[in-house]
Design a protein around this motif. Structure first.
Motif, mmCIF file in Angstrom:
data_model
loop_
_atom_site.group_PDB
_atom_site.id
_atom_site.type_symbol
_atom_site.label_atom_id
_atom_site.label_comp_id
_atom_site.label_asym_id
_atom_site.label_seq_id
_atom_site.Cartn_x
_atom_site.Cartn_y
_atom_site.Cartn_z
ATOM 1 N N PRO A 43 6.730 -7.806 2.577
ATOM 2 C CA PRO A 43 7.728 -7.617 1.451
ATOM 3 C C PRO A 43 7.674 -6.327 0.686
ATOM 4 C CG PRO A 43 6.247 -9.200 0.774
ATOM 5 C CD PRO A 43 5.716 -8.755 2.014
ATOM 6 N N THR A 44 6.781 -5.359 0.928
ATOM 7 C CA THR A 44 6.826 -4.292 0.155
ATOM 8 C C THR A 44 5.964 -3.078 1.043
ATOM 9 O OG1 THR A 44 4.444 -4.256 -0.700
ATOM 10 C CG2 THR A 44 6.458 -5.355 -2.017
ATOM 11 N N ILE A 45 6.505 -1.982 0.570
ATOM 12 C CA ILE A 45 5.937 -0.807 1.424
ATOM 13 C C ILE A 45 4.269 -0.535 1.294
ATOM 14 C CG2 ILE A 45 5.799 1.901 1.395
ATOM 15 C CD1 ILE A 45 8.596 1.975 0.469
ATOM 16 N N CYS A 46 3.654 -1.180 0.305
ATOM 17 C CA CYS A 46 2.213 -1.390 0.151
ATOM 18 C C CYS A 46 1.762 -2.283 1.215
ATOM 19 C CB CYS A 46 2.141 -1.665 -1.376
ATOM 20 S SG CYS A 46 0.395 -1.851 -1.515
ATOM 21 N N ASP A 47 2.498 -3.123 1.394
ATOM 22 C CA ASP A 47 2.097 -4.293 2.542
ATOM 23 C C ASP A 47 2.048 -3.714 3.985
ATOM 24 O OD1 ASP A 47 1.732 -6.479 0.608
ATOM 25 O OD2 ASP A 47 3.971 -6.581 0.536
ATOM 26 N N LEU A 48 3.037 -2.830 4.049
ATOM 27 C CA LEU A 48 3.237 -2.144 5.683
ATOM 28 C C LEU A 48 2.229 -1.476 5.504
ATOM 29 C CD1 LEU A 48 4.660 -1.368 8.007
ATOM 30 C CD2 LEU A 48 6.008 -0.018 6.828
ATOM 31 N N ALA A 49 1.863 -0.501 4.548
ATOM 32 C CA ALA A 49 0.760 0.532 4.674
ATOM 33 C C ALA A 49 -0.714 -0.105 4.805
ATOM 34 C CB ALA A 49 0.806 1.311 3.200
ATOM 35 N N ASP A 50 -0.964 -1.165 4.375
ATOM 36 C CA ASP A 50 -2.070 -1.852 4.434
ATOM 37 C C ASP A 50 -2.403 -2.896 5.629
ATOM 38 O OD1 ASP A 50 -2.843 -0.660 2.317
ATOM 39 O OD2 ASP A 50 -2.798 -2.278 0.914
ATOM 40 N N ALA B 215 4.029 6.385 7.645
ATOM 41 C CA ALA B 215 4.967 6.972 6.754
ATOM 42 C C ALA B 215 4.675 6.113 5.143
ATOM 43 C CB ALA B 215 6.524 6.812 7.076
ATOM 44 N N ALA B 216 4.529 4.821 5.420
ATOM 45 C CA ALA B 216 4.321 4.017 4.264
ATOM 46 C C ALA B 216 2.994 4.516 3.432
ATOM 47 C CB ALA B 216 4.205 2.454 4.880
ATOM 48 N N GLN B 217 2.007 4.824 4.488
ATOM 49 C CA GLN B 217 0.837 5.290 3.928
ATOM 50 C C GLN B 217 1.035 6.497 3.071
ATOM 51 O OE1 GLN B 217 -1.427 5.344 7.300
ATOM 52 N NE2 GLN B 217 -2.148 3.022 7.124
ATOM 53 N N GLN B 218 1.963 7.473 3.535
ATOM 54 C CA GLN B 218 2.330 8.812 2.829
ATOM 55 C C GLN B 218 3.134 8.392 1.548
ATOM 56 O OE1 GLN B 218 4.219 10.357 6.625
ATOM 57 N NE2 GLN B 218 4.087 12.370 5.713
ATOM 58 N N VAL B 219 3.916 7.359 1.714
ATOM 59 C CA VAL B 219 4.741 6.926 0.388
ATOM 60 C C VAL B 219 3.526 6.448 -0.708
ATOM 61 C CG1 VAL B 219 6.400 5.451 -0.594
ATOM 62 C CG2 VAL B 219 6.808 6.644 1.504
ATOM 63 N N MET B 220 2.678 5.764 -0.233
ATOM 64 C CA MET B 220 1.681 5.371 -1.252
ATOM 65 C C MET B 220 0.748 6.360 -1.754
ATOM 66 S SD MET B 220 2.214 2.249 -1.391
ATOM 67 C CE MET B 220 1.208 1.945 -2.457
ATOM 68 N N ALA B 221 0.618 7.275 -0.795
ATOM 69 C CA ALA B 221 -0.623 8.468 -1.483
ATOM 70 C C ALA B 221 0.326 9.676 -2.222
ATOM 71 C CB ALA B 221 -1.033 9.161 0.037
#
Ligand code: ADE
Length: 361
Positions: free
Chosen positions: A71-78, A103-109
């Motif tokens: 459900p969230t970008i964080c979930d996608l990143a992980d 890209a999700a990991q970039q958004v998190m970082a």
């Protein structure tokens, strides 16, 4: 002074004249689609990447399942890679989902998990090109950037009777520049979606376009000259390379053998039924099985199947090979999966679709 012939007006004027009727038409005719119910950039991003690969109807269940699971970008990143590939199973172009995770990991970082809100920042994310950045930024943030996909290339080529090859980057760029100038303030998202929608349901690609239902048929040059079916011009791509393969369904009473494909190349990291190059005869299959330590109890020829990738075609034949105690006897490193595991865990690409039914028993 003579009135200029309506259809001889410059391209840019024609584009400006298109805007209002198009937007009015869109408000009345737009489809109620799951990704049109909110403007969350993560949701728009997921839908746009999926829509680049397949039809609207096919995307709906993938979209719902993806956002329910992540459900969230964080979930996608992980998310673990196998989970991502399973969620993408059947959509193809699996690098796109890997790029989405990067890209999700970039958004998190870089943005603390908040999706960036400028065109340049969005464009800088892995796997996001001009089209996707334009779609996300216009729909979510009303940024006046175009989103030129195949639908838009077709609609505008016909409207302007533009007969250059739409596969050329220069043609797309020119169209983006021309459209950017006419995007109305505060309606960028609707404008881009209206053009896409018109291409999807009226100015259709296969068969006759439905010009009688088109809000801009009065100003369409292709319609005036009857050239709709010749446009857009799209040069044929190079012929695909054909590869013959033999797919082998090794099974005992409980499990089926599958393998993980290499991390690089076609279908990287996905799973597959063991398969070899060429079309093997039944006796060659028996011989090959022996090299794996497997003595076949029964061999059954299955149907042929074809799968088309962007640059390659697989022409497959298949065999089901019944063996005793797969795991104990097989000398090659494989996975011996139960039916439920195949369904829930291991992503098997559509290339093997024709043979998936043999996992059921
Ligand atoms: N194809 C690409 N983007 C789309 C969208 N937002 N709605 C419907 N079809 C699309």
């Amino acid at each position: 002074m003579n009135k200029i012939n309506e259809l001889e007006r410059p391209d840019q004027i024609l584009l400006e004249e298109m805007v209002r009727p198009l937007l009015i038409w869109y408000q009345k005719n737009k489809r109620d689609l799951p990704w049109r119910r909110d403007k969350d950039p993560y949701h728009i991003w997921v839908s746009e990447i999926m829509l680049q690969q397949t039809r609207v109807e096919a995307v709906k269940p993938y979209y719902a399942r993806f956002l329910k699971t992540l459900p969230t970008i964080c979930d996608l990143a992980d998310a673990p890679e196998d989970m991502l590939l399973k969620l993408w199973e059947g959509l193809g172009y699996y690098n796109r989902i890997r790029n989405m995770q990067k890209a999700a990991q970039q958004v998190m970082a870089d943005y603390d998990g908040a999706f960036p809100e400028t065109f340049e920042e969005v464009l800088s994310l892995t796997g996001i090109g001009n089209y996707t950045a334009g779609a996300i930024c216009s729909i979510s943030f009303e940024i006046r950037k175009p989103a030129v996909d195949g639908n838009v290339l077709r609609v505008i080529s016909r409207l302007l009777e533009q007969d250059e090859d739409i596969m050329k980057q220069s043609v797309r760029k020119k169209m983006e520049e021309a459209l950017e100038k006419v995007i109305p303030q505060g309606e960028a998202g609707d404008f881009n979606q209206a053009l896409i929608e018109l291409g999807a349901i009226v100015c259709v690609p296969n068969g006759l376009p439905l010009c009688d239902a088109c809000p801009v048929c009065q100003i369409c040059r292709a319609r005036a000259h009857g050239t709709q079916m010749q446009l857009p011009v799209k040069k044929k791509a190079k012929a695909r390379k054909i590869e013959e393969r033999t797919v082998l369904i090794f099974k005992d009473g409980e499990t089926i053998a599958i393998k993980k494909r290499p991390a690089k190349g076609l279908l990287a990291g996905l799973y597959e039924y063991p398969n070899v190059e060429g079309h093997l005869l039944e006796k060659e299959v028996v011989e090959y099985s022996k090299t794996l330590g497997l003595s076949s109890l029964r061999v059954r020829k299955l149907e042929s199947a074809k799968h088309i990738f962007s640059h390659i075609e697989w022409h497959m034949i298949g065999y089901e090979i019944r063996v005793d105690e797969l795991e104990k006897n097989c000398s090659e490193k494989m996975i011996f999966a139960k039916k439920q595991e195949l369904e829930d865990i291991y992503p098997l690409p559509s290339a093997f679709e024709a043979y998936k039914k043999y996992r059921l028993e």
